[in-house]
Design a protein around this motif. Structure first.
Motif, short mmCIF file in Angstrom:
data_model
loop_
_atom_site.label_atom_id
_atom_site.label_comp_id
_atom_site.label_asym_id
_atom_site.label_seq_id
_atom_site.Cartn_x
_atom_site.Cartn_y
_atom_site.Cartn_z
N VAL A 135 57.68 60.26 -0.77
CA VAL A 135 58.62 59.36 -1.44
C VAL A 135 59.82 60.17 -1.90
N GLY A 136 60.97 59.88 -1.31
CA GLY A 136 62.20 60.62 -1.62
C GLY A 136 62.63 61.46 -0.45
N ALA A 137 63.66 60.99 0.28
CA ALA A 137 64.11 61.67 1.49
C ALA A 137 65.29 62.58 1.21
N GLY A 138 65.19 63.37 0.11
CA GLY A 138 66.15 64.44 -0.09
C GLY A 138 65.78 65.62 0.79
N VAL A 139 66.41 66.76 0.54
CA VAL A 139 66.16 67.92 1.41
C VAL A 139 64.70 68.36 1.33
N VAL A 140 64.17 68.56 0.12
CA VAL A 140 62.81 69.07 0.00
C VAL A 140 61.80 68.04 0.49
N GLY A 141 61.98 66.77 0.12
CA GLY A 141 61.07 65.74 0.60
C GLY A 141 61.08 65.64 2.11
N ARG A 185 68.38 56.69 5.79
CA ARG A 185 67.47 57.81 5.98
C ARG A 185 66.51 57.58 7.16
N ALA A 186 66.50 56.39 7.69
CA ALA A 186 65.63 56.10 8.84
C ALA A 186 66.01 56.97 10.04
N GLU A 187 67.29 57.18 10.23
CA GLU A 187 67.75 58.01 11.35
C GLU A 187 67.29 59.46 11.16
N LEU A 188 67.36 59.95 9.92
CA LEU A 188 66.89 61.30 9.63
C LEU A 188 65.39 61.42 9.91
N THR A 234 64.77 61.72 13.53
CA THR A 234 65.12 63.06 14.00
C THR A 234 64.02 64.07 13.70
N LEU A 235 63.41 63.93 12.54
CA LEU A 235 62.37 64.88 12.13
C LEU A 235 61.00 64.56 12.72
N GLY A 236 60.90 63.44 13.43
CA GLY A 236 59.65 63.10 14.10
C GLY A 236 58.63 62.41 13.25
N VAL A 237 59.09 61.72 12.17
CA VAL A 237 58.17 60.98 11.31
C VAL A 237 58.65 59.55 11.18
N SER A 238 57.82 58.69 10.58
CA SER A 238 58.18 57.29 10.38
C SER A 238 59.02 57.14 9.12
N PHE A 239 59.60 55.95 8.96
CA PHE A 239 60.40 55.66 7.77
C PHE A 239 60.04 54.28 7.25
N ALA A 240 60.12 54.14 5.92
CA ALA A 240 59.89 52.83 5.31
C ALA A 240 60.65 52.75 4.00
N MET A 241 61.09 51.55 3.66
CA MET A 241 61.59 51.28 2.32
C MET A 241 60.39 51.15 1.39
N PRO A 242 60.57 51.34 0.08
CA PRO A 242 59.41 51.27 -0.83
C PRO A 242 58.62 49.97 -0.71
N GLU A 243 59.32 48.85 -0.51
CA GLU A 243 58.63 47.57 -0.48
C GLU A 243 57.89 47.31 0.82
N THR A 244 58.15 48.10 1.86
CA THR A 244 57.48 47.88 3.14
C THR A 244 56.54 49.02 3.52
N ALA A 245 56.46 50.05 2.69
CA ALA A 245 55.62 51.21 3.04
C ALA A 245 54.14 50.84 3.01
N THR A 246 53.39 51.42 3.94
CA THR A 246 51.95 51.19 4.01
C THR A 246 51.23 52.02 2.96
N ALA A 271 63.39 77.54 12.49
CA ALA A 271 63.85 77.73 13.87
C ALA A 271 63.69 76.45 14.69
N ASP A 272 64.27 75.37 14.22
CA ASP A 272 64.22 74.07 14.90
C ASP A 272 65.56 73.39 14.67
N ALA A 273 66.30 73.17 15.76
CA ALA A 273 67.66 72.63 15.65
C ALA A 273 67.69 71.25 15.01
N ARG A 274 66.57 70.53 14.99
CA ARG A 274 66.54 69.21 14.36
C ARG A 274 66.84 69.29 12.87
#
Length: 329
Positions: free
Chosen positions: A157-163, A187-190, A193-205, A290-293
């Motif tokens: 929860v929280g798609a900042g740099v560390v999250g 943040r869905a596009e990010l 790019t990182l190879g994971v799913s995205f969800a808004m808080p109200e739609t997250a599983t 070492a990952d250009a993504r």
């Protein structure tokens, strides 16, 4: 053999008072025995932490623990702060001359440090991306604290740099189902790019095996607790400075036997502390970059000289900037 360089006048960013920053000059002596002189090439602003420092919101109880390596001054003000610099060694230990290194140093264009504090970049890591090393080190330590396993359902929860970096690392574990959760739909596009799913808080599983909270807001912590499955761990990675944070510890918190655990990069996670040093952990963080993504986390660089004028803009959370990089002349 050490190569001597004459004294120079350096420029450094100082936080002088609430909302006040300026660039000050200071003399840099020739490097002493066991030291190297570094000329900065790139840097990065740690938006969450440095916003609290600039606002004077570091709690008095944390004045010593929050001191960054090579920081000058004292909290609350004035302080020379920061901990993400990539530079080239131009003096000191001969074996390191010309090498590009990462070091945990405040924002400054020229400085001396012990040679042991300069970590040479892997050959496959561009210097511009290496400014993420401190963030990756925090994310790596958090993953050690969280101890995810193969096939786990994990929410961050929280798609900042560390999250985002925690999501990236967890997504590389075989079979994991990783979702980056954020209130910003961009943040869905990010996440893609990182190879994971995205969800808004109200739609997250929900019913997650592990939830990591990194939004820096109480509402995000509430979302994290709601997404945790029975007897799951919620890892609290946000730091709130001197702010009080309300957490919903009623409802099903106790009946579901949730575990709320803190994580902080100042000490190595207990699971690795007997075998790892801070130096080894930082070197591992650099290798993991070492990952250009991961370039998707970097905002276009701004000149060091413009920092005092642009800092309020950079640190404005509503702008959605991830990692603000800096270029030095």
């Amino acid at each position: 053999m050490a190569i001597s360089r004459p004294e120079q006048v350096a420029q450094a960013l100082w936080y002088g008072g609430p909302g006040q920053a300026d660039i000050r000059q200071e003399a840099v002596a020739p490097p002493g025995a066991g030291e190297v002189r570094v000329r900065a090439l790139f840097g990065a602003i740690s938006r969450g932490t440095e916003a609290l420092v600039l606002a004077g919101r570091v709690p008095e109880s944390e004045f010593e623990r929050m001191r960054a390596p090579f920081m000058a001054g004292n909290f609350p003000f004035p302080v020379k702060y920061g901990y993400a610099t990539v530079g080239r060694i131009e003096g000191g230990t001969e074996a390191l001359l010309g090498r590009t290194v990462f070091t945990l140093h405040p924002h400054q264009n020229v400085f001396n440090i012990p040679a042991s504090a300069a970590v040479v970049l892997p050959q496959n890591l561009p210097p511009q991306r290496a400014v993420l090393a401190a963030n990756m080190e925090t994310a790596l330590n958090a993953v050690w604290d969280a101890a995810p396993g193969p096939a786990d359902r994990i929410a961050i929860v929280g798609a900042g740099v560390v999250g985002s970096l925690v999501a990236y690392l967890c997504g590389r574990i075989p079979g994991t189902e990783v979702t980056l959760v954020d209130i910003n739909p961009a943040r869905a596009e990010l996440a893609q790019t990182l190879g994971v799913s995205f969800a808004m808080p109200e739609t997250a599983t929900g019913d997650c095996d592990l939830v990591v909270h990194a939004s820096g807001h109480a509402a995000g912590l509430g979302t994290a607790l709601a997404l945790a499955g029975e007897e799951a761990t919620v890892l609290e990675l946000s730091w709130y400075g001197d702010a009080s944070v309300a957490a919903l510890l009623g409802g099903g918190f106790h009946s579901r036997r949730l575990r709320l655990v803190s994580s902080q990069v100042g000490r190595i996670a207990p699971s690795h502390r007997p075998r790892w040093t801070h130096g080894r952990r930082l070197a591992a963080a650099l290798a993991l970059l070492a990952d250009a993504r991961l370039d998707a986390l970097l905002a276009p660089a701004i000149p060091f000289q413009d920092l005092p004028r642009l800092l309020p803009h950079v640190l404005d959370a509503s702008r959605g900037v991830l990692c603000q990089s800096i270029t030095y002349p």
